[in-house]
Design an enzyme around this catalytic site. Sequence first.
Site, short mmCIF file in Angstrom:
data_model
loop_
_atom_site.label_atom_id
_atom_site.label_comp_id
_atom_site.label_asym_id
_atom_site.label_seq_id
_atom_site.Cartn_x
_atom_site.Cartn_y
_atom_site.Cartn_z
N GLU A 97 0.86 -1.18 0.00
CA GLU A 97 0.00 0.00 0.00
C GLU A 97 0.90 1.24 0.00
OE1 GLU A 97 -2.77 0.34 3.23
OE2 GLU A 97 -3.75 2.07 2.32
N GLY A 240 2.51 2.25 11.23
CA GLY A 240 2.27 1.44 12.42
C GLY A 240 2.09 -0.02 12.06
N ALA A 241 1.22 -0.26 11.09
CA ALA A 241 0.93 -1.64 10.71
C ALA A 241 0.17 -1.67 9.40
CB ALA A 241 0.11 -2.33 11.79
N MET A 242 0.05 -2.86 8.81
CA MET A 242 -0.56 -2.98 7.49
C MET A 242 -1.48 -4.21 7.44
SD MET A 242 -0.88 -1.86 4.45
CE MET A 242 -2.00 -2.68 3.34
N GLU A 243 -2.66 -4.00 6.89
CA GLU A 243 -3.73 -5.01 6.96
C GLU A 243 -3.75 -6.05 5.86
OE1 GLU A 243 -4.10 -1.72 6.13
OE2 GLU A 243 -5.71 -1.42 4.69
N HIS A 276 -7.47 -2.27 14.78
CA HIS A 276 -7.59 -1.51 13.52
C HIS A 276 -7.32 -2.41 12.31
CE1 HIS A 276 -7.24 2.18 11.02
NE2 HIS A 276 -6.39 1.43 10.34
N GLU A 277 -6.20 -3.09 12.32
CA GLU A 277 -5.85 -3.90 11.15
C GLU A 277 -6.80 -5.08 11.01
OE1 GLU A 277 -4.06 -2.21 9.40
OE2 GLU A 277 -2.99 -0.97 10.87
N HIS A 280 -10.03 -3.91 9.40
CA HIS A 280 -9.91 -3.67 7.96
C HIS A 280 -10.34 -4.89 7.14
CE1 HIS A 280 -8.33 0.23 7.08
NE2 HIS A 280 -7.18 0.09 7.71
N GLU A 299 -10.08 4.12 5.85
CA GLU A 299 -9.31 4.52 7.03
C GLU A 299 -10.17 5.25 8.06
OE1 GLU A 299 -6.72 3.17 7.78
OE2 GLU A 299 -5.86 2.47 5.90
N1 BES Z 1 -3.25 0.73 5.77
C1 BES Z 1 -2.63 1.41 6.83
C2 BES Z 1 -1.14 1.37 6.81
C3 BES Z 1 -0.42 2.02 5.66
C4 BES Z 1 -0.70 3.26 5.24
C5 BES Z 1 0.61 1.38 5.08
C6 BES Z 1 0.01 3.83 4.20
C7 BES Z 1 1.31 1.96 4.06
C8 BES Z 1 1.01 3.20 3.60
C9 BES Z 1 -3.06 0.85 8.17
O1 BES Z 1 -4.29 0.27 8.19
C10 BES Z 1 -3.09 1.99 9.14
O2 BES Z 1 -3.91 2.83 9.00
N2 BES Z 1 -2.18 2.00 10.10
C11 BES Z 1 -2.01 3.07 11.03
C12 BES Z 1 -2.39 2.66 12.42
C13 BES Z 1 -3.82 2.82 12.75
C14 BES Z 1 -4.11 2.35 14.13
C15 BES Z 1 -4.35 4.20 12.55
C16 BES Z 1 -0.56 3.47 11.00
O3 BES Z 1 0.22 2.71 10.42
O4 BES Z 1 -0.22 4.49 11.53
ZN ZN Z 2 -5.87 1.60 8.39
#
Ligand code: BES
Ligand code: ZN
Length: 897
Positions: A97, A240-243, A276-277, A280, A299
């Site tokens: 992503e 932070g993380a990826m779903e 969160h993940e 998703h 999001e």
């Molecule tokens: N899909 C996003 C992560 C992401 C965003 C990966 C853009 C690469 C590029 C994920 O679901 C997300 O929103 N993560 C947040 C944490 C969340 C608790 C708000 C993050 O990574 O900050």
């Molecule tokens: Zn997200």
Amino acid sequence: MGPGLGFSRLLLKLFLKTIRSFLVSSDVMWSDVWSDVRCRCTSRCQIRSYEYQIIFIFYLIAHTHTHTHTHTHTHAHTFYHQPGLYKSGSMYCTQCEAMGFRRITYYPDRPDNMAIFENIRIEANKESYPALLSNGNFVESGDVDEAPGRHFAVWSDPFPKPSYLFCVVAGSLGSIKDSYTTTSGKQVHLEIFSEKDNVNKLDYAMESLKRSMKWDEDKFGLEYDLGIYNIVAVNDFNMGAMENKGLNVFNTAYVLADPATATDTDYERVEGVIGHEYFHNWTGNRVTCRDWFQLTLKEGLTVFRDQEFSGDMGSNAVKRIEDVQSLRARQFAEDAGPMSHPIRPESYISMDNFYTATVYSKGAEIIRMYNTLLTEEGFRKGMDLYFERHDGQGVTCDDFRAAMADANDVDLDQFGLWYVGYYVFCIRVLHILYDTVYVPLCKRLGYTRLEHACLHALFLLSQFRYSTNGTPSITYSSEFDAESGVYKLTLSQSSNSGQPLHIPVSAGLIDKVTGQEVVPTTVLELKEGTQTFEFAGLKNDVIPSLLRQFSAPVKMVPSSGKVDEEALAFLAARDTDGFNRWEAGQRLYTSLCFQKLDGEMSDTTLNYVYDAFERTLADSDMDYSIKAYALTLPSEGTLAEEMSGAEVDPVALHKARGAVRVAIARKFQKELLSVYNDLTEAMSADKEFKVDAESVGRRRIRNTIMSYLTTIKETPEEQKVAAELATSHYNAATGMTDKMSALNALASMDGEGANARDEALQRFYDEANGDALVLNKWFSVQALADLPDALDRVKALTKHPDFTLSNPNRCRSLISAFTMNSSSFHAEDGEGYKFIAEATAEVDKINPQMSSRMGTSLIQWKKYGEKRANLMKGELKKLSEMKLSDDLFEVVNRGLK
Ligand code: BES
Ligand code: ZN
């Protein structure tokens, strides 16, 4: 050659150019990733009007109807984090992503192209990469006959998905395993992987995952759909993380937790991000975005869901306060600066720059407004219809709004304005003008179509610069007619949107004489520019409690422009809505800070604040966490935001806020110390270390009090006392939360406290014993220290053997943290800005996603007065003359405008 052929040639050229840029062939080889991609994108592969997508059309036509077999040699970015396939330590992983998949292989890499990824075969050296993971279900594994020492694994994901959810991981990993049985009786294998040394810190994440799965079933009737749910923790991760479907990838900072290394806030974050993940999987994966402009569809909605989940797991009241604090400090600021955009942005150079507080936090507030307007039950109906209609599709924010409206049989057309940006607005107006002006005029005057279109476009561009970005504001005034017992409340709204927005304002009324709530929370639907709401049958005049639970992302101000401190003091003591009781206190603190900033604090305000503080401190019924938040002043970021329009001197603001804290601490020193001692006693009686709401709250209030007490450090004697208190706090700490609080206080000590500071920092470093996440805290605490030579210390730390710019967490822990140290970052000599600009340029060479985020700290110059503005612009200018990544280029350029 006819014109037709020339055009095909041009297309072919474009096509080849595109492929070339996607295929990065190189001699550095990992295992081959074979993917047999069976496309199911059907009618969704339509041509969109967005320019950047047009280059894909040629391929799409060929691709949608065939079965392709691509063989790509791809090269992992070994030394730095880039989207696509990269290496973190000894582990290979992918981050696709938003547009990383195209860096792995040739593919129509757009979210509405949903396909089934079948038979993903990963092959690698068996000894170095025993774990080979991908999305979906495990199919088979074995040794590669023709290549000794190599093995393979095959994975298949039965659900159609966009390519940004594709993921492959290969490494030598440890794991913990568990299982979950869904309501309908399906067994799901759960496994969380990390480097072997960290496996003992995965339990909390696993518990959080099971809680998330249960919560989504209970709250939304949503079950998990695969037989496996894998999570991998990686050290180098920008976000932070990826779903990724069935294979989430997490930044170690958001998945590892144990009492010795994680603070209570870290624990909360792990739970929230795991949730969160996981959420998703339905809001993002099963139903995804048609294009990246719709990012808030997944999001905003998923943040709302994770906020609700965390609230339900702990305390909803506490969670709401925390979320609003963060919205105000981060999103309001973003929306008032050059990066301001509607929650559905309309243009971008790098999509990665639009994973913003606006898309996320304001997006979540807009989802929350549906919930407030339609009630929880109506919202659930809307969600059910959304999934019924759109499972397996890539859709838009308007599809979501239509589901909410249709399921509840209400009109949400006006609500759509919350999403509207400048271009969408223009196109709408163009359509209207076309029908009402252009067609009739054309008939009468016979102008050519082109001329008219041009005229209209010009007219529009000059006249309508409307877009729903920026924070709307609502002013209020009221009158009470004692004779008829009627109270009239008038609300007026103003925003950039050009037309009134549909805003839910939750309100209650409290009798001025009896202090009783006479009108319980009611949702007032503000749909016009100015609207008056009447409440009849009242005995006495009332105090309104407005925007309860922060029912809309707006600023609420009295029409008179003058804060009614008496009413605030009344609400701070009596409001039945916990959020607004806290809010009233915050507004009183704000008044006091602003008075101090302008000169002296007034006795009246001081007394209101002292009263509220004293009552809160003595209240034995109040939840500990709420109490801690009620005793804490608004952050410098929030205060700066509240000064809307006025020039902000961040150094003076920091001093003023500090002075208010010292005044309060001195006034209540005895009481604070006595509560502190009681809490210490209660804590030491409780032998077991727990992370439940009660223990977390107790630590939070005790740390808040310690922080007040240690601000008293003017004289050498006071410095000694403060250092002793913080040191004993450190010594008695049973977990990272208390340790960090003590270290925080100590890191800002000087004079007689300097020795204690240095000793504590050394001791903390030694105790960290090389743990990466703990070392990050050690860097941050020094970057944020309130010391005159903080910048020199930070510069020295960049030379520390444990420091590196190439690990995103480490880089953030020192460099990004320093931008939050307002008195040093904004020092008048401009050295702070210079340091950040140089570091940003350095980071840009290795990690554009991170450098562009760092760059945003320099673009808010408009609010800081001429001298600082010039210094900041000077740094931006220097950056703009360098060769920058697209990401940073976009931020710097917006920032210079
Ligand atoms: N899909 C996003 C992560 C992401 C965003 C990966 C853009 C690469 C590029 C994920 O679901 C997300 O929103 N993560 C947040 C944490 C969340 C608790 C708000 C993050 O990574 O900050
Ligand atoms: Zn997200």
